[in-house]
Design a protein around this motif. Sequence first.
Motif, PDB file in Angstrom:
ATOM      1  N   VAL A 235      59.258 -23.073  -1.696  1.00 33.26           N
ATOM      2  CA  VAL A 235      60.418 -23.749  -2.280  1.00 33.26           C
ATOM      3  C   VAL A 235      60.005 -24.303  -3.636  1.00 33.26           C
ATOM      4  N   LYS A 236      60.689 -23.876  -4.682  1.00 33.67           N
ATOM      5  CA  LYS A 236      60.364 -24.355  -6.017  1.00 33.67           C
ATOM      6  C   LYS A 236      60.774 -25.819  -6.155  1.00 33.67           C
ATOM      7  N   GLY A 237      60.214 -26.479  -7.164  1.00 36.17           N
ATOM      8  CA  GLY A 237      60.590 -27.861  -7.414  1.00 36.17           C
ATOM      9  C   GLY A 237      59.598 -28.849  -6.836  1.00 36.17           C
ATOM     10  N   ASP A 238      60.084 -30.022  -6.477  1.00 38.94           N
ATOM     11  CA  ASP A 238      59.227 -31.142  -6.094  1.00 38.94           C
ATOM     12  C   ASP A 238      58.826 -31.074  -4.620  1.00 38.94           C
ATOM     13  N   TRP A 239      58.203 -29.955  -4.263  1.00 40.59           N
ATOM     14  CA  TRP A 239      57.706 -29.761  -2.900  1.00 40.59           C
ATOM     15  C   TRP A 239      56.282 -29.225  -2.982  1.00 40.59           C
ATOM     16  N   ASN A 240      55.439 -29.681  -2.061  1.00 40.09           N
ATOM     17  CA  ASN A 240      54.079 -29.133  -1.995  1.00 40.09           C
ATOM     18  C   ASN A 240      54.121 -27.638  -1.720  1.00 40.09           C
ATOM     19  N   GLY A 241      53.138 -26.920  -2.246  1.00 38.59           N
ATOM     20  CA  GLY A 241      52.983 -25.520  -1.905  1.00 38.59           C
ATOM     21  C   GLY A 241      52.244 -25.379  -0.581  1.00 38.59           C
ATOM     22  N   ALA A 242      51.804 -24.168  -0.302  1.00 36.90           N
ATOM     23  CA  ALA A 242      51.078 -23.881   0.938  1.00 36.90           C
ATOM     24  C   ALA A 242      49.725 -23.286   0.580  1.00 36.90           C
ATOM     25  N   GLY A 243      48.673 -23.896   1.075  1.00 40.82           N
ATOM     26  CA  GLY A 243      47.318 -23.455   0.751  1.00 40.82           C
ATOM     27  C   GLY A 243      46.540 -23.010   1.964  1.00 40.82           C
ATOM     28  N   ALA A 244      45.298 -22.646   1.700  1.00 43.46           N
ATOM     29  CA  ALA A 244      44.335 -22.336   2.763  1.00 43.46           C
ATOM     30  C   ALA A 244      43.043 -23.043   2.383  1.00 43.46           C
ATOM     31  N   HIS A 245      43.065 -24.371   2.435  1.00 43.26           N
ATOM     32  CA  HIS A 245      41.892 -25.154   2.057  1.00 43.26           C
ATOM     33  C   HIS A 245      40.686 -24.659   2.842  1.00 43.26           C
ATOM     34  N   THR A 246      39.606 -24.398   2.101  1.00 38.81           N
ATOM     35  CA  THR A 246      38.460 -23.702   2.677  1.00 38.81           C
ATOM     36  C   THR A 246      37.250 -24.626   2.702  1.00 38.81           C
ATOM     37  N   ASN A 247      36.861 -25.036   3.896  1.00 41.08           N
ATOM     38  CA  ASN A 247      35.729 -25.935   4.094  1.00 41.08           C
ATOM     39  C   ASN A 247      34.464 -25.116   4.313  1.00 41.08           C
ATOM     40  N   PHE A 248      33.381 -25.527   3.637  1.00 42.00           N
ATOM     41  CA  PHE A 248      32.181 -24.698   3.612  1.00 42.00           C
ATOM     42  C   PHE A 248      30.930 -25.562   3.679  1.00 42.00           C
ATOM     43  N   SER A 249      29.942 -25.063   4.400  1.00 41.26           N
ATOM     44  CA  SER A 249      28.626 -25.702   4.383  1.00 41.26           C
ATOM     45  C   SER A 249      27.546 -24.703   4.746  1.00 41.26           C
ATOM     46  N   THR A 250      26.326 -25.043   4.363  1.00 38.20           N
ATOM     47  CA  THR A 250      25.137 -24.299   4.783  1.00 38.20           C
ATOM     48  C   THR A 250      24.242 -25.274   5.549  1.00 38.20           C
ATOM     49  N   LYS A 251      23.160 -24.763   6.101  1.00 39.15           N
ATOM     50  CA  LYS A 251      22.216 -25.624   6.820  1.00 39.15           C
ATOM     51  C   LYS A 251      21.706 -26.731   5.898  1.00 39.15           C
ATOM     52  N   ALA A 252      21.374 -26.370   4.643  1.00 36.16           N
ATOM     53  CA  ALA A 252      20.866 -27.370   3.698  1.00 36.16           C
ATOM     54  C   ALA A 252      21.922 -28.428   3.392  1.00 36.16           C
ATOM     55  N   MET A 253      23.183 -28.018   3.274  1.00 36.63           N
ATOM     56  CA  MET A 253      24.260 -28.968   2.992  1.00 36.63           C
ATOM     57  C   MET A 253      24.504 -29.892   4.179  1.00 36.63           C
ATOM     58  N   ARG A 254      24.263 -29.382   5.371  1.00 34.20           N
ATOM     59  CA  ARG A 254      24.433 -30.208   6.561  1.00 34.20           C
ATOM     60  C   ARG A 254      23.258 -31.154   6.774  1.00 34.20           C
ATOM     61  N   GLU A 255      22.212 -31.001   5.938  1.00 36.13           N
ATOM     62  CA  GLU A 255      21.011 -31.832   6.064  1.00 36.13           C
ATOM     63  C   GLU A 255      20.783 -32.763   4.883  1.00 36.13           C
ATOM     64  N   GLY A 256      21.425 -32.497   3.714  1.00 40.56           N
ATOM     65  CA  GLY A 256      21.152 -33.337   2.563  1.00 40.56           C
ATOM     66  C   GLY A 256      22.220 -33.255   1.494  1.00 40.56           C
ATOM     67  N   TYR A 257      22.365 -34.359   0.729  1.00 41.31           N
ATOM     68  CA  TYR A 257      23.438 -34.475  -0.264  1.00 41.31           C
ATOM     69  C   TYR A 257      23.159 -33.701  -1.543  1.00 41.31           C
ATOM     70  N   ASP A 258      21.881 -33.507  -1.888  1.00 39.50           N
ATOM     71  CA  ASP A 258      21.563 -32.747  -3.097  1.00 39.50           C
ATOM     72  C   ASP A 258      22.160 -31.349  -3.028  1.00 39.50           C
ATOM     73  N   ALA A 259      22.124 -30.753  -1.856  1.00 40.34           N
ATOM     74  CA  ALA A 259      22.677 -29.410  -1.684  1.00 40.34           C
ATOM     75  C   ALA A 259      24.202 -29.424  -1.826  1.00 40.34           C
TER      76      ALA A 259
END
Length: 344
Positions: free
Chosen positions: A222-246
Amino acid sequence: MTFKAEYIWIDGTEPTAKLRSKTKIMAGSPSADVADLPIWGFDGSSTNQAEGHASDRVLKPVFTCPDPIRGGDDVLVLCEVFDIDMTPHESNTRASLRPVAERFAGQEPVFGIEQEYTFFDGHRPLGFPEAGFPAAQGGYYCGVGADEIFGRDIVEKHLDNCLKAGLAISGINAEVMPGQWEFQVGPVSPLEVSDQLWIARWLLYRTAEDFDVSATLDPKPVKGDWNGAGAHTNFSTKAMREGYDAIITACESLGEGSKPMDHVKNYGAGIDDRLTGLHETAPWNEYSYGVSDRGASVRIPWQVEQDQKGYIEDRRPNANVDPYVVTRLIVDTCCTALEKADQV
């Protein structure tokens, strides 16, 4: 003894592929091993995957699960499309993901994809009045009550069907517009999340059939002042699940050089209609990341910053994105950067 096998594949329609399926009657009992299922053929000239003078294309089973619609011993069979010389068809995006997933398997990448979609009753979103518009968005998100929620019976049936099929469904919720909903698949590996999302999409369309309602992945239904529809994609690796630097390395890698545009142009047709900088999106031609920022291209959840480990959410992919493409791009970009930084 026989059983029904519903062979499902992704066609060659552009700019957004469609799902197709047909039924094969099989002798004996179904096997849990997809390798035991035979290849099959189809008319590629009717699916934008061949010309009429050489129309045969091949379906090769790659994923199978119980068929919750038919029940019993019947199964759903997701297939890759091949040319008759058994090389991947040009529309076969899964074939391009396979080597990337294998190369970086040691980093243990996993995804959770939030699939938004919109129900339509004829030419209008389910719950919209026949003339004009409903009340502005606000009360519909995760709402309750017949004045704000439309299609819950279909959503609950779809959820049950996905669970009976053994898919890694992790939740559902109503979204910000009447008739708009979301389900989540994951967290599982790149190939698993992509295969299961395609099956869940097929089940969505098939379930809605029984209610005389259609479902669309249009990113701006629907055009106008309505949110669109997405596929927000959540991602991690082993390193990301263990530390913030990653976590920071992954976020930075998605914004390097030509990467933002390389990704966005493959994140679903019509993305510039949705990524406007409004309605909880970043502009399609700008890249940013931030903690708890739903107006950024990539969000770091507040809990991740607090725990100093976890995952990131790429908020740019459209609802109509090809999961094989988005997972391949994110794995290739982020895992390459983590490898160079020795954060593996």
